[in-house]
Design a protein around this motif. Sequence first.
Motif, PDB file in Angstrom:
ATOM      1  N   MET A  20       0.806  -1.218   0.000  1.00 28.03           N
ATOM      2  CA  MET A  20       0.000   0.000   0.000  1.00 28.03           C
ATOM      3  C   MET A  20       0.838   1.267   0.000  1.00 28.03           C
ATOM      4  SD  MET A  20      -2.934  -1.069  -0.430  1.00 28.03           S
ATOM      5  CE  MET A  20      -3.702   0.552  -0.361  1.00 28.03           C
ATOM      6  N   GLN A  21       2.102   1.204   0.365  1.00 22.79           N
ATOM      7  CA  GLN A  21       2.937   2.397   0.329  1.00 22.79           C
ATOM      8  C   GLN A  21       3.139   2.924  -1.089  1.00 22.79           C
ATOM      9  OE1 GLN A  21       6.434   2.538   3.185  1.00 22.79           O
ATOM     10  NE2 GLN A  21       5.671   0.480   3.645  1.00 22.79           N
ATOM     11  N   ALA A  22       2.865   2.100  -2.071  1.00 20.14           N
ATOM     12  CA  ALA A  22       2.939   2.565  -3.462  1.00 20.14           C
ATOM     13  C   ALA A  22       1.818   3.555  -3.779  1.00 20.14           C
ATOM     14  CB  ALA A  22       2.858   1.371  -4.420  1.00 20.14           C
ATOM     15  N   TYR A  23       0.806   3.617  -2.901  1.00 15.75           N
ATOM     16  CA  TYR A  23      -0.353   4.480  -3.160  1.00 15.75           C
ATOM     17  C   TYR A  23      -0.415   5.696  -2.243  1.00 15.75           C
ATOM     18  CZ  TYR A  23      -1.821   0.354  -5.726  1.00 15.75           C
ATOM     19  OH  TYR A  23      -1.863  -0.712  -6.607  1.00 15.75           O
ATOM     20  N   GLY A  24       0.517   5.805  -1.315  1.00 20.62           N
ATOM     21  CA  GLY A  24       0.505   6.950  -0.423  1.00 20.62           C
ATOM     22  C   GLY A  24       0.971   6.575   0.970  1.00 20.62           C
ATOM     23  N   HIS A  25       0.814   7.521   1.895  1.00 21.07           N
ATOM     24  CA  HIS A  25       1.233   7.278   3.280  1.00 21.07           C
ATOM     25  C   HIS A  25       0.320   6.249   3.921  1.00 21.07           C
ATOM     26  CE1 HIS A  25       1.762   7.871   7.618  1.00 21.07           C
ATOM     27  NE2 HIS A  25       2.987   8.233   7.295  1.00 21.07           N
ATOM     28  N   VAL A  26       0.913   5.323   4.647  1.00 25.35           N
ATOM     29  CA  VAL A  26       0.183   4.232   5.294  1.00 25.35           C
ATOM     30  C   VAL A  26       0.336   4.349   6.806  1.00 25.35           C
ATOM     31  CG1 VAL A  26       0.073   1.733   5.639  1.00 25.35           C
ATOM     32  CG2 VAL A  26       0.475   2.663   3.336  1.00 25.35           C
ATOM     33  N   THR A  27      -0.799   4.249   7.494  1.00 23.01           N
ATOM     34  CA  THR A  27      -0.779   4.180   8.957  1.00 23.01           C
ATOM     35  C   THR A  27      -1.278   2.812   9.382  1.00 23.01           C
ATOM     36  OG1 THR A  27      -1.162   6.558   9.204  1.00 23.01           O
ATOM     37  CG2 THR A  27      -1.652   5.164  11.107  1.00 23.01           C
ATOM     38  N   VAL A  28      -0.463   2.124  10.134  1.00 27.17           N
ATOM     39  CA  VAL A  28      -0.823   0.816  10.678  1.00 27.17           C
ATOM     40  C   VAL A  28      -1.202   0.984  12.142  1.00 27.17           C
ATOM     41  CG1 VAL A  28       0.027  -1.481  11.303  1.00 27.17           C
ATOM     42  CG2 VAL A  28       0.663  -0.473   9.093  1.00 27.17           C
ATOM     43  N   VAL A  29      -2.374   0.520  12.500  1.00 33.73           N
ATOM     44  CA  VAL A  29      -2.786   0.457  13.911  1.00 33.73           C
ATOM     45  C   VAL A  29      -3.348  -0.945  14.126  1.00 33.73           C
ATOM     46  CG1 VAL A  29      -4.171   1.425  15.765  1.00 33.73           C
ATOM     47  CG2 VAL A  29      -3.341   2.914  13.925  1.00 33.73           C
TER      48      VAL A  29
END
Length: 254
Positions: A20-29
């Motif tokens: 998913m980082q290929a599509y933008g900033h990713v936040t994992v919670v």
Amino acid sequence: MISNDDGVNAEGIKVIAKVMQAYGHVTVVAPDRERSGHSHSITTKLPLRASKLSEESNLSVYSLDGTPVDCIKWALERLYSDSYPDIVISGINKGANVGQDIFYSGTIGAAREASLYGIPAISISAGRDKNEKVDFAWIEASIEALMPILLNIDIPQNHILNVNIPSVLPSEVKGVKVVEMDIAHKRFDFKDYADTKGHPVYWMNSLYQTSTGSTQSDHFYVKEGYVTVSPINVSTSAREMLSQLNEIFNTMEE
């Protein structure tokens, strides 16, 4: 935003975060440990503790000592209070979530909770091979090919997509099937043990599911080597029964 029920250190969530980082900033919670089978449960009798584990240019990772749904609620109320994420993806679960699994799965519970906030959500699970293993290198390649299509789907409010990927080489994936879920009777095997004081206790294991036999269901097609995509309606009202029940109870008033 990404969450799961296998825990923040699970291989599956690392794979989907990378994709998913290929599509933008990713936040994992995600939960600080495995929380499989927690469905849509929340924590109300204990405080929750959150930890920020890492911060990179395109990835933020948090853990929470709660359930998958706790993770979604905390993230959306604390991290995204001004602007919700574009999409929530829950997974990649180690093991398929087909048929009756949707009622038990914390992976699907997290996606369902995001949908209740009005956010498009997708739950993703990886089926096990004949040795009960999941090869996430294979799954990653399949997800990379599938994700551009999934992200272009206009998911209606109060709906989620439940995606299951077979644990086979990407070249052996036979295709994608949009199917209903095989809601069959799932059986549980309880083993008898005794605690240190000799009192009987029971350990639930050896889960197995009896299929309805449908050849048009998620259960069938994942076993056959297909990716399955099943839309789930989060609204649980059985509208088809409203007229019948109104007729019954209106009669009582006469």
